[in-house]
Design a protein around this motif. Structure first.
Motif, PDB file in Angstrom:
ATOM      1  N   ALA A 203      -1.174  -2.715  -7.344  1.00  0.00           N
ATOM      2  CA  ALA A 203      -2.607  -3.021  -7.218  1.00  0.00           C
ATOM      3  C   ALA A 203      -2.884  -4.436  -7.695  1.00  0.00           C
ATOM      4  CB  ALA A 203      -3.431  -2.006  -8.013  1.00  0.00           C
ATOM      5  N   ALA A 204      -2.315  -4.787  -8.838  1.00  0.00           N
ATOM      6  CA  ALA A 204      -2.511  -6.143  -9.376  1.00  0.00           C
ATOM      7  C   ALA A 204      -1.907  -7.187  -8.439  1.00  0.00           C
ATOM      8  CB  ALA A 204      -1.871  -6.235 -10.759  1.00  0.00           C
TER       9      ALA A 204
ATOM     10  N   LEU B 294     -11.727  -9.047  -9.527  1.00  0.00           N
ATOM     11  CA  LEU B 294     -10.453  -8.765 -10.180  1.00  0.00           C
ATOM     12  C   LEU B 294      -9.794 -10.043 -10.697  1.00  0.00           C
ATOM     13  CD1 LEU B 294      -9.231  -6.205  -7.515  1.00  0.00           C
ATOM     14  CD2 LEU B 294      -9.921  -5.675  -9.851  1.00  0.00           C
TER      15      LEU B 294
ATOM     16  N   ARG C 277      -1.499  -6.889  -5.151  1.00  0.00           N
ATOM     17  CA  ARG C 277      -2.354  -6.970  -3.947  1.00  0.00           C
ATOM     18  C   ARG C 277      -3.573  -7.844  -4.199  1.00  0.00           C
ATOM     19  NH1 ARG C 277      -1.493  -1.294  -3.537  1.00  0.00           N
ATOM     20  NH2 ARG C 277      -3.575  -0.859  -4.369  1.00  0.00           N
ATOM     21  N   ALA C 278      -4.154  -7.680  -5.403  1.00  0.00           N
ATOM     22  CA  ALA C 278      -5.396  -8.414  -5.714  1.00  0.00           C
ATOM     23  C   ALA C 278      -5.218  -9.922  -5.582  1.00  0.00           C
ATOM     24  CB  ALA C 278      -5.854  -8.057  -7.123  1.00  0.00           C
TER      25      ALA C 278
ATOM     26  N   LEU D  34       0.829  -1.208   0.000  1.00  0.00           N
ATOM     27  CA  LEU D  34       0.000   0.000   0.000  1.00  0.00           C
ATOM     28  C   LEU D  34       0.864   1.259   0.000  1.00  0.00           C
ATOM     29  CD1 LEU D  34      -2.750  -0.959   2.622  1.00  0.00           C
ATOM     30  CD2 LEU D  34      -2.996  -0.831   0.147  1.00  0.00           C
ATOM     31  N   ASP D  35       2.129   1.098   0.304  1.00  0.00           N
ATOM     32  CA  ASP D  35       3.017   2.247   0.410  1.00  0.00           C
ATOM     33  C   ASP D  35       4.391   1.843  -0.105  1.00  0.00           C
ATOM     34  OD1 ASP D  35       3.711   4.802   0.966  1.00  0.00           O
ATOM     35  OD2 ASP D  35       3.346   4.700   3.130  1.00  0.00           O
TER      36      ASP D  35
ATOM     37  N   SER E 133       0.100   0.648 -10.410  1.00  0.00           N
ATOM     38  CA  SER E 133      -0.861  -0.318 -10.961  1.00  0.00           C
ATOM     39  C   SER E 133      -0.350  -1.745 -10.805  1.00  0.00           C
ATOM     40  CB  SER E 133      -1.154  -0.003 -12.424  1.00  0.00           C
ATOM     41  OG  SER E 133       0.035   0.028 -13.155  1.00  0.00           O
TER      42      SER E 133
END
Lengths: 232, 389
Positions: free
Chosen positions: A81-82, A113, A84-85, A57-58, A78
């Motif tokens: 994000a992918a 996702l 993390r999903a 997240l950071d 991005s």
């Protein structure tokens, strides 16, 4: 085998009132896969920052954060994000369920996702809810659930995509003692039966007792790691 | 994209969503109506005949021309027929609040000059032969339930009968026109009936002609006729202005001011107001959903996806509003057309008007969604989750 987490010389600072506040200071830490860790320390010691870095997240200011074979410091927004999903599940203190969705829909949200079909997503969300003991509350909205039930839905959401790492930030902070115990037992089960790596931030020593190991942070550095005597 | 979440977010605040949809619906409805009015004006102007010229006083439309002008103008080469038009301005006794136009005309040249008018009931021959006969539009006849042979009492306001009684006109023919150049809510009667009544003392009022219609022979140069007629009365007693029918209509409409520009300004102001209303709704929605957006980002939704979610919500609200607005417009079209037929026979929604309404909703939806969408996209998960503790 769940993925190990390695932090090498990780530094993270925030700007507060024009001053740079170093929250993590050249932190070195290795966590074995498939282990339940409790992360403790005084306020401002960098617990949540560490959780955010491990969860992608950071970004660290310097150093490397490896989860399995992936160096998170090399990924852009991005890509993170992918990542993390598919690789990490979050459990928050305030549950953070979407109020307009039912329990099932909340759990189904991260599955959107994935390439799963609608029917597969629904089936997987139901399995996750049954696993946390909420098979009979699937169509209830968060406002129709108790705090403990909400947190169990949040845990079901965290495991819906079958990530190897679960990050929990004070997951029992808003719960009473007996409800908190039930949630901690559930996390313990996920670790023992499904082999999830769990990193849980807590101020509560009794909550930390459920973990295999307790990591103590102090002023952004690793204090010590205690093996929990109550756990094998 | 979590489309279910989109719907749930809209339905999650039913009152706010309903008010926003309602506001957009009213705006789209209003813009469609305003556009239909301007389109109607354009259609009316475009439907004007090229072989008809209109002669009026150079001073004002409200100043009558002498009767003697007709014979003089008949000598101008290219003029095939002349028809007087005199505004009667009477009031139908059975509907004092209602209004419809009445004109005194030359029956023998009137219908042949307006081939767009078709007699649907009764006989035009009867109209020409009977001094007190009248010919009425089918919408007017239907409105009051008039039949051929019925006598219609009209109380004169400009031309009052000396006995204080209303004028009585017998319906000899009922017409219908598909062209916006002639509306279907007008009563035509014989000018000679009015003239004789005035000359014989049966009525009081100015004896003159408001407008002369000149029908030109095929192949005639209208400019040459205009110049010849204007030059003929250059030294009076009453100077005239000769114009094409389209120009006459344009001038008539412009007596109310620059109507199309005024309507466009109103439409623009409505759109401006509605844009801020939708923007306000979407900014509120974006702020309220900060925590949800943070959670979605933590779960792996991209910045782009969360931004699009808010733009899509804005579009959905505006789309629903446009649907309701256009639906209302279509429902209101027929009653509006009837109500405005006397002065705006071309009123009506066409494909362009409906596309305009839908297009406006899309543009407002996207533009009003961009700001909160941009904010959502730029928000980091940590900041979003921290904002609510």
């Amino acid at each position: 085998m769940a993925e190990a987490i390695q932090l090498r010389s990780v530094t993270k600072a925030y700007q507060r009132a024009g001053e740079s506040l170093r929250v993590l200071d050249e932190l070195e830490l290795t966590m074995a896969g498939g282990t339940f860790y409790a992360l403790m320390g005084p306020s401002g010691s960098g617990k949540t920052t560490l959780l955010n870095l491990v969860g992608g997240l950071d970004h660290a200011d310097s150093g490397t954060v490896m989860v399995g074979s992936v160096d998170l410091t090399q990924l852009d927004g991005s890509e993170l994000a992918a990542w993390r999903a598919g690789n990490v599940g979050f459990v928050f203190q305030g549950f953070n369920l979407l109020p307009v969705l039912t329990a099932r829909e909340n759990v189904e949200l991260p599955l959107q996702l994935t390439p799963l079909s609608r029917r597969q997503r629904r089936a997987q969300a139901e399995r996750a809810l049954q696993l946390v003991g909420l098979g009979d509350r699937m169509d209830h909205k968060p406002s129709e659930l108790s705090g403990g039930q909400e947190q169990r839905v949040a845990i079901a959401r965290a495991i819906a995509t079958d990530p190897q790492v679960i990050l929990a930030d004070e997951p029992t902070g808003d719960l009473d003692r007996s409800t908190a115990a039930a949630v901690l037992q559930l996390l313990q089960r996920l670790n023992r039966e499904l082999g999830k790596t769990i990193l849980m931030v807590t101020h509560d020593p009794q909550a930390a007792d459920y973990a295999d190991k307790v990591i103590h942070l102090d002023k952004g550095k690793l204090g010590r790691i205690d093996a929990n005597p109550g756990r094998g | 994209m979590p489309w279910k979440l989109l719907w749930r977010n809209v339905l999650g605040h039913p009152v706010r969503s309903l008010l926003t949809v309602g506001a957009v619906a009213v705006a789209v409805f209003l813009v469609c109506v305003l556009d239909a009015v301007t389109s109607g004006l354009t259609r009316t102007l475009n439907a004007a005949s090229a072989n008809r010229l209109l002669v009026q006083s150079a001073v004002s439309l409200f100043v009558d021309l002498p009767l003697s002008y007709q014979q003089k103008m008949a000598s101008v080469p290219g003029i095939e027929a002349i028809c007087k038009w005199q505004w009667f301005g009477g009031r139908y006794e059975q509907d004092k609040g209602g209004f419809f136009a009445q004109f005194g005309i030359d029956a023998d040249t009137f219908l042949p000059s307006y081939p767009e008018m078709k007699i649907t009931r009764g006989s035009y021959d009867d109209f020409t032969k009977q001094r007190t006969a009248c010919c009425v539009g089918d919408e007017l006849a239907d409105k009051y339930g008039w039949q051929v042979g019925q006598t219609v009492p009209i109380m004169g306001t400009i031309f009052e009968r000396t006995d204080g009684r209303p004028w009585e006109f017998t319906i000899a023919a009922i017409y219908h026109s598909d062209s916006p150049a002639v509306d279907n809510q007008t009563m035509w009667f014989q000018f000679d009936y009015l003239r004789e009544s005035l000359e014989q003392g049966g009525a009081e009022g100015p004896l003159g002609v408001g407008v002369y219609m000149l029908r030109m022979a095929p192949g005639t140069d209208p400019v040459a006729v205009q110049q010849a007629v204007d030059a003929m009365f250059e030294n009076g007693p009453q100077r005239v202005q000769t114009t094409t029918e389209a120009e006459f209509n344009r001038q008539f409409i412009s007596m109310l001011g620059d109507v199309p520009t005024l309507l466009r300004l109103i439409g623009g102001a409505v759109l401006f107001a509605i844009f801020f209303a939708v923007l306000n709704t979407m900014l509120m929605a974006g702020r309220e959903r900060t925590r949800d957006l943070g959670v979605m980002k933590a779960l792996g939704f991209t910045d782009r996806a969360t931004g699009i979610l808010l733009v899509a919500e804005s579009l959905l609200l505006c789309g629903l509003g446009a649907g309701v607005g256009i639906g209302l417009g279509l429902l209101a079209e027929a009653p509006f057309a009837v109500a405005t037929a006397a002065f705006l026979p071309g009123f009506g929604f066409d494909e362009r008007t409906l596309l305009l309404g839908a297009g406006i909703a899309v543009v407002v939806g996207v533009v009003a969604g961009v700001l909160p969408g941009r904010r959502a996209a730029r928000l980091t998960a940590i900041a979003a989750l921290r904002e609510v503790g």
